[in-house]
Design a protein around this motif. Structure first.
Motif, PDB file in Angstrom:
ATOM      1  N   LYS A 130       0.837  -1.204   0.000  1.00 37.46           N
ATOM      2  CA  LYS A 130       0.000   0.000   0.000  1.00 37.46           C
ATOM      3  C   LYS A 130       0.876   1.261   0.000  1.00 37.46           C
ATOM      4  N   TYR A 131       0.257   2.353  -0.415  1.00 32.99           N
ATOM      5  CA  TYR A 131       0.920   3.651  -0.327  1.00 32.99           C
ATOM      6  C   TYR A 131       0.865   4.145   1.117  1.00 32.99           C
ATOM      7  N   GLU A 137      -0.300   6.832   2.470  1.00 39.76           N
ATOM      8  CA  GLU A 137      -1.571   7.374   2.961  1.00 39.76           C
ATOM      9  C   GLU A 137      -2.582   6.259   3.222  1.00 39.76           C
ATOM     10  N   GLU A 138      -2.453   5.169   2.455  1.00 44.25           N
ATOM     11  CA  GLU A 138      -3.371   4.052   2.682  1.00 44.25           C
ATOM     12  C   GLU A 138      -2.995   3.312   3.961  1.00 44.25           C
ATOM     13  N   SER A 191      -4.250   5.023   7.000  1.00 46.43           N
ATOM     14  CA  SER A 191      -5.676   4.800   7.254  1.00 46.43           C
ATOM     15  C   SER A 191      -5.938   3.409   7.792  1.00 46.43           C
ATOM     16  N   ILE A 192      -5.192   2.446   7.309  1.00 48.54           N
ATOM     17  CA  ILE A 192      -5.421   1.076   7.774  1.00 48.54           C
ATOM     18  C   ILE A 192      -4.966   0.924   9.216  1.00 48.54           C
ATOM     19  N   GLU A 206      -9.540  11.279   9.344  1.00 50.01           N
ATOM     20  CA  GLU A 206      -8.609  11.098   8.228  1.00 50.01           C
ATOM     21  C   GLU A 206      -7.865  12.381   7.872  1.00 50.01           C
ATOM     22  N   ASN A 207      -8.048  13.415   8.659  1.00 50.75           N
ATOM     23  CA  ASN A 207      -7.516  14.716   8.251  1.00 50.75           C
ATOM     24  C   ASN A 207      -5.990  14.835   8.377  1.00 50.75           C
ATOM     25  N   MET A 208      -5.403  14.086   9.314  1.00 49.54           N
ATOM     26  CA  MET A 208      -3.952  14.166   9.472  1.00 49.54           C
ATOM     27  C   MET A 208      -3.306  13.193   8.508  1.00 49.54           C
ATOM     28  N   ARG A 238       5.902   2.207  -1.938  1.00 48.66           N
ATOM     29  CA  ARG A 238       4.931   1.305  -1.313  1.00 48.66           C
ATOM     30  C   ARG A 238       5.559   0.565  -0.137  1.00 48.66           C
TER      31      ARG A 238
END
Ligand SMILES: Cc1cc2nc3c(=O)[nH]c(=O)nc-3n(C[C@H](O)[C@H](O)[C@H](O)COP(=O)(O)OP(=O)(O)OC[C@H]3O[C@@H](n4cnc5c(N)ncnc54)[C@H](O)[C@@H]3O)c2cc1C
Ligand code: SF4
Ligand code: SF4
Ligand code: SF4
Lengths: 260, 285, 427, 348
Positions: free
Chosen positions: C49-50, C52-53, C56-57, C159-161, C363
């Motif tokens: 994953k990148y 940013e992903e 989030s995970i 998710e803003n940060m 990644r």
């Protein structure tokens, strides 16, 4: 009217949905007043597990045999079972498609297959994979307002339905410029509404945490993203994160079809 | 600057009514007789209506849905409905007891053009729940029998148990001034005294003057095609063939848009349409 | 005769856990903190994953400290990819972090720990005798939540940060409100702290242990750093975290275990307050001095009051922090390379949290997460064993609650702090 | 219609004067987007063309509580605040006229009516960009539907008074207005010429109803349906889309039921779904067909004009390029470069 008896339970997940119930600071006392709470272990040690329930709210995915036993137990004693949160409705991030089988992943993290003997681990699945679910409230995590609305209707003996439209509708109500037009990988069109389009309103593309909407047109979204310059891998990865168990299957087939 | 004046009347605001009588017509269809709590009210509900119109029944917490009025305006004061339990609102309705409240808005829809039918032979074909709006028109015609020519009523159901108003029609069959034919697809108990077979098989009994006949069909969508063919075979003109259609409706007043077909709003331009309309508006059936 | 005391919080340490105590005669044979929480294999999920992903995970590992997870994840990525965030970004993150501490600590201290000491099943029942305290707790919790909502986007899993900056910056009005409210809430937590002075703190489990926390380079008391401090005097650079954690798997838990030099250790508010006590100031320092004694080094119950002190510390710091944020410049930082490795360490409310990444071609290639509860579990077992033995020696029959209270003191993730007690006796 | 002139430096005082009627709202730029927002006159963007969401939001908000229910009684406490909406371009005013006819035909929608009563509409002239095509829809100028209309001639603005209420508002702002002179009129005519020449997007909408009608079975719909995300953006941003849905909610805190009314869309899956799960428009192509036939044909037969006012919102909003222009071109079998036409038709 008799107070409906409810129970709030958690299987495997991050407890975010139960936490967000506790986060209804202003309404919490009211909730405790309207319902007879028979079990909410996260908030109170006074639990009555023998009681039959009008409504059970269940958070988390079924990820061990113990989860499954607990779930069946809860189903048996409840009139209405509400799957609450992404894990319960879709399987959670833990059920995402990663291109390898789950056992292999498990061995990588825990060293060997039977390293933990407490209860048998199962590949994570949503509640509906095992039992009948009467109502759903998706979201990772659920949000306060939708939860209160759902709880309110349940208190009145009505089984609520989740709306059929995607985040984009709420995004437009909030008057945002569409992020897809800026070449961002926004999952809005494929994602259940309910959050109020929080992320696009902050300028962040939706990552789909309310789970895939029914009959999503993900072929079109994939086409669009490829036109915007994203690779198949990028797209599959992004679709996978909150795609849950069902989309994982679709993604597998999609990739297989590509290889042929 | 000037004062804003609000109209007091809000056609979205339901009016309270009381369930006077209810009983089961079939396994999943229930008859409701309701009376307005405030019968003098003329808006947003009126007690006067024409056959073929519908009301929005409102139950707080679940919402609203359209239901055909099955009673006749010639016997005023009460509204009657027959309601099939299919979803959230209807299930809730089935939990109500006599003397409980429900809420009404209406009547809405165009209804049958009764004045255009005067002097004509009438041919009614009902299937399943389609009997609900047709009963209204039928009772109206029977109450004003001298206004119309010959009167045929054909009614099909899957089994005798599924036939709405069975007892009532048995009674009506006694009347000499109109012809009532009933049929069932199947007769599992084997005690059905009348015809068996699909409703179109009853057309053999029909003798009308096709150029001067109003034909009305009401039933599940699949039925329309076959019945309409029979009407055409008889030689009834498109403009004299009427049917009632069903669509999702939220307001009943041509605003919410959910019943739109082409440029027709089923709730205000319908639910009664002629075959001519149907042929000219793509997607109506 | 074997007696088995089984305490099953139908709840979690990161999920569901239970304590099993095996008793034979008058001897405690074994103590097991079972973790039923199903495996979620986060380290595998983020692969490919990148950043940013991945962020989030991984914030989904835990709802209660999602923000800490997010911060350490972002930090790991930023160190791996050479991202230098703006001053404003750093300060805003700090403010959000304070928000989380306030939310989590107020929940734990007032709503979960105090009812135990005062003998109530839950905070709602405590309401009658302590209405102001419970209301104050809800106020504090709400405030912490609101701070997170404003800066991180949501109360849970905002998710803003993101790596390099923010989706949107908070408005002036919101910032102003945050500072104002912080001032107003200080008396609330001081009222709560006063309750602690009236309590009897049990001593039947006391024993020495090792503590570990972050060691901020700026010389202040804080929750983020690139160095780990251990109570034996060792300072470890973040990248060498494995010298502290040494993770291993036990058969009765899906949560892994950690040992430092072969021995259990403790992380969390108590570790922080003890290791950084010199750096406390203001009223927080006063309260610390008032309650501090040598037992703090041996008794996990003091973690509760340490949390309350931290809560006060955060509230006191917020107004000045907000001023600094208003003045600071913002830019969105981007990576200077697309491969590399990096470790991000922060303090979650319940202790040291470590995210480590290897990134290749933008990644994630490998990932490793060490969460506070993992590090505390061995110490929890240790203290429970000692307590069980001491209580048995005293002939106590009802030992479940005292044992639970030890577990709960570690704030292993709130649901663990409530419970269903089941005693299984075998003959 | 009465016509006045307003000196440029009197524009802001003029707008402030109108606040005597109600809150002042107008187009405000926020980053890359423009939205109608409550603001001071200086904050308005006088060059702005299209806001993300059209002025319909003032007449029926995206979501509001239509009815309340408690203790067996219904209550309707919808009371919109009085507003002055400044900066509506001719297309928007045409759209509001359609809105008006729609919401007052047969049954007058009380919520609309109240909002309308509470609103003073102040139009503003504009110069088209690459996506405007009101020229083709015959909505580039406007004669009715506004209370005041301002045409910007640079150093001064011409002010049309379009309604009795507009006339009345002169009590508040008449002092800023002056009589027009011959020069003003000739400048206006010249301005009109320049503006008419500024339309770049050429599209021919003549005969559209017939073309859409006869294309009922065209494969174009199917193709469009494959690419449509069913996101609903197009209908939310369209100034003449009116569909809504009603839903009951229970407010725990106040112990009352709220019947919520919110914008809905014909592209959503359950739009034509009835009890038992039967869906009259299961396929996305069917739903899009409804969208375009209703807008371009349905309104034609009802009101004598299509319900598209050429504002270009769908043109700039649909992520896959489905919009009035590309649909019309595709149905005419003209070349289009719209994104959706590039999607391969392959079986899913
Ligand atoms: C003009 C007209 C007359 C009708 N007359 C009768 C009648 O006499 N007896 C009877 O039993 N039913 C009648 N129906 C159908 C009836 O409206 C539906 O059965 C009812 O809406 C189901 O509601 P529900 O909430 O129980 O079902 P759900 O499936 O839970 O309904 C979901 C929503 O869809 C809408 N909806 C679902 N099905 C229909 C439908 N067929 N028509 C319109 N809206 C629908 C409702 O508004 C409801 O809010 C009529 C429909 C129309 C349009
Ligand atoms: S930004 Fe995202 S959520 Fe909003 S309209 Fe575009 S795709 Fe939908
Ligand atoms: S916008 Fe998307 S990612 Fe953000 S909260 Fe909503 S569903 Fe989740
Ligand atoms: S046509 Fe475009 S804007 Fe409209 S729903 Fe489909 S994808 Fe969305």
């Amino acid at each position: 009217m008799k107070k409906p008896k409810i129970g709030i339970y958690g299987l495997t997940g991050c407890a975010g949905d139960q936490l967000n119930i506790l986060n209804c600071e202003d309404e919490l006392l009211k909730l405790f007043d309207i319902f007879e709470i028979k079990s909410f272990v996260m908030a109170s040690s006074a639990a009555d597990e023998e009681a039959s329930l009008d409504v059970a709210f269940v958070e988390g995915s079924v990820s061990t045999e113990k989860d499954l036993e607990d779930l069946k137990e809860i189903r048996k004693k409840s009139k209405i079972l509400v799957a609450m949160g992404h894990c319960a409705v879709f399987g959670g991030v833990q059920s995402m498609f990663v291109g390898e089988d789950w056992d292999k992943m498990y061995r990588k993290v825990y060293g060997k297959k039977r390293a933990v003997t407490l209860t048998k681990p199962l590949p994570p699945k949503p509640l509906a994979a095992y039992v009948k679910v009467d109502a759903v409230l998706p979201g990772c995590p659920i949000e306060k307002e939708p939860f209160l609305k759902l709880a309110g209707l349940l208190a009145k003996g009505v089984i609520p339905r989740h709306p059929d439209f995607p985040v984009c509708a709420e995004c437009k109500w909030k008057e945002n410029e569409c992020l897809l037009l800026r070449g961002e990988m926004c999952m809005g069109p494929l994602t259940n509404s309910g959050c109020g389009a929080i992320c696009p309103s902050l300028g962040i593309p939706c990552i789909g945490c309310w789970g895939p909407i029914e009959k999503e047109n993900w072929e079109a979204e994939a086409f669009l993203l490829r036109e915007r310059g994203f690779s198949v891998e990028d797209i599959v990865n992004r679709f996978a994160i909150f795609g849950g168990m069902e989309r994982a299957d679709k993604l597998r087939k999609f990739l297989e079809a590509k290889e042929e | 600057m000037h004062e804003i004046l609000y109209h007091q009347d809000n056609p979205y605001m339901p009016e309270r009514a009381r369930i006077v009588r209810k009983y089961d017509l079939t396994g999943d269809v229930r008859f409701f007789q309701v009376r307005l709590c405030n019968p003098d009210k003329v808006f947003p509900v009126t007690s006067s209506y024409s056959p073929g119109q519908f009301m929005m029944i409102s139950l707080p917490y679940v919402g609203e849905a359209p239901f055909s009025i099955t009673s006749t305006p010639s016997r005023p004061g009460l509204f009657e409905f027959c309601i099939r339990k299919v979803g959230r609102l209807t299930s809730r309705l089935f939990q109500l007891e006599e003397n409980d409240f429900l809420w009404l808005r209406g009547p809405f829809g165009n209804g049958f053009p009764v004045e255009k039918m005067i002097g004509k032979d009438l041919l009614f074909v009902a299937g399943g729940l389609g009997a609900a709006p047709l009963r209204s028109l039928l009772l109206y015609a029977l109450d004003n029998r001298d206004l119309f020519g010959k009167l045929f009523y054909l009614h099909g159901a899957r089994t005798p148990r599924d036939m709405l108003f069975r007892e009532e029609f048995f009674q009506l069959k006694q009347r000499k001034d109109f012809r009532c034919y009933l049929t069932v697809d199947e007769d599992p108990e084997g005690d059905w005294p009348f015809d068996k077979g699909v409703v179109t098989s009853l057309f053999k009994y029909v003798k009308v003057n096709p150029r001067n006949t109003a034909a009305v069909v009401c039933g599940p969508p699949v039925m329309y095609k076959y019945v309409v063919q029979e009407f055409i075979k008889l030689g009834i003109p498109d403009a004299n063939i009427y049917m009632t259609l069903e669509r999702k409706m939220k307001c009943g007043m041509g605003k919410c848009g959910q019943c739109v077909v082409g440029h027709k709003y089923v709730c205000v331009d319908g639910p009664v349409f002629t075959l001519w309309d149907v042929k000219n508006v793509k997607g109506l059936i | 005769m074997e007696r088995k005391v089984f305490i099953e919080p139908v709840a979690r340490v990161e999920g569901h856990g239970g304590i099993e105590v095996f008793v034979e005669g008058n001897k405690v044979k074994e103590v097991k903190v079972d973790i039923f929480e199903g495996p979620r294999l986060m380290e595998e999920l983020v692969k490919g994953k990148y950043p940013e992903e991945a962020v989030s995970i991984t914030s989904r590992i835990c709802a209660i400290c999602f923000l800490s997870h997010r911060l350490s994840d972002i930090r790991a990525h930023e160190r791996a990819l050479w991202v230098e965030p703006s001053e404003k970004t750093k300060l805003l993150r700090k403010l959000a972090h304070y928000g989380e501490m306030i939310e989590s600590h107020s929940l734990h201290y007032y709503l979960l720990a105090l009812p135990d000491y005062l003998g109530y099943p839950d905070a709602i029942s405590m309401m009658k005798a302590f209405p102001r305290e419970v209301k104050g707790a809800l106020e504090l919790k709400k405030y912490g939540n609101r701070v997170m909502e404003i800066i991180a986007g949501r109360r849970v899993h905002g998710e803003n940060m993101k790596v390099g900056g923010f989706g949107s910056l908070p408005g002036e009005e919101d910032l102003h409100w945050i500072a104002e409210m912080a001032r107003n809430l200080i008396p609330e937590i001081e009222r709560g702290l006063a309750v602690w002075g009236k309590l009897d703190i049990p001593d039947y489990m006391e024993a020495d242990t090792t503590f570990a926390s972050v060691w901020p380079e700026d010389g202040e008391f804080g929750f983020t750093a690139d160095t780990i401090k251990i109570s034996d005097g060792t300072e470890l650079p973040a990248d060498e975290y494995k010298a502290l954690t040494n993770e291993y798997v036990v058969p009765h838990s899906f949560a892994k275990r950690c040992r430092y030099k072969g021995k259990p250790y403790t992380v969390g508010a108590l570790a922080r307050v003890l290791l950084m006590s010199e750096r406390l100031d203001g009223q927080a320092k006063k309260w610390f001095k008032k309650y501090y004694n040598q037992r703090w080094w041996k008794n996990p119950h003091y973690n509760n009051v340490a949390q309350a002190i931290e809560l006060l510390f955060c509230l006191e710091k917020i107004p000045a922090l907000v001023e600094a944020i208003k003045k600071a410049d913002y830019y969105e930082a981007s990576p200077s390379r697309d491969s590399g490795s990096g470790t991000g360490i922060v303090e979650a409310p319940r202790g040291l949290l470590i995210h480590h990444y290897e990134i290749e071609g933008g990644r994630v290639k490998e990932a490793d997460f060490v969460i506070p509860t993992t590090q505390n579990l061995d110490d929890i077992e240790k203290y429970i064993r000692i307590a069980a033995q001491n209580l048995l020696d005293k002939g106590e029959q009802e030992i479940e609650l005292p044992l639970e209270m030890i577990m709960r003191a570690y704030d292993p993730c709130i649901s663990c702090s409530v419970h269903m007690v089941r005693v299984v006796r075998r003959t | 219609m009465r016509l006045f002139k307003l000196k440029r430096n009197n524009l802001f005082p003029f707008l402030r004067g109108l606040e005597g009627f109600g809150e002042l709202w107008g187009p405000v730029r926020k980053g890359r987007k423009v939205v109608y927002a409550r603001a001071k006159p200086e904050e308005f963007d006088l060059e702005a063309l299209r806001t993300i969401i059209p002025a319909k939001k003032f007449f029926l908000p995206p979501r509001f509580t239509a009815l309340k229910f408690r203790d067996n009684t219904w209550e309707d406490d919808y009371r919109p605040r009085r507003k002055v909406i400044f900066g509506l371009h001719p297309c928007e005013i045409h759209a509001l006229n359609i809105y008006h006819r729609f919401y007052t035909r047969l049954f007058t929608d009380p919520y609309y009516e109240r909002s309308k009563e509470a609103t003073l509409i102040v139009g503003l002239s504009c110069v088209p960009d690459d996506h405007c095509f009101c020229y083709a829809t015959g909505t580039s100028t406007v004669n009715e539907g506004f209370d005041l209309f301002l045409t910007d001639l640079g150093d001064r603005l011409l002010v049309w008074v379009g309604s009795p209420r507009g006339e009345e508002s002169l009590k508040l702002v008449g002092k800023f207005l002056e009589d027009v002179e011959q020069k003003d009129i000739s400048d206006y005519v010249a301005w009109r010429k320049r503006r008419d020449a500024a339309f770049k997007l050429k599209v021919d909408l003549d005969g559209m109803p017939e073309i859409v009608s006869f294309s009922y079975d065209s494969p174009v719909w199917e193709k469009m349906g494959r690419a449509c995300l069913s996101c609903g953006t197009c209908t939310m941003v369209c100034p003449t889309c009116t569909c809504f849905d009603l839903e009951d909610e229970y407010d725990l805190k106040r112990a009352e039921m709220h019947r919520e009314r919110f914008w809905y869309s014909c592209v959503f899956r359950e739009y034509s779904m009835v009890a038992g799960g039967h869906n009259f428009r299961e396929a996305r192509s069917e739903r899009l067909k409804l969208w375009y036939t209703h807008k371009l044909v349905g309104f034609m037969s009802e009101y004598g004009a299509p319900a598209c006012v050429g504002c270009g919102r769908c043109v700039v909003s649909c992520p896959v390029g489905i919009n009035v222009i590309s649909v019309v071109r595709a149905l005419r079998q003209e070349r289009t470069t719209a994104l959706w036409t590039k999607m391969e038709v392959k079986d899913a």
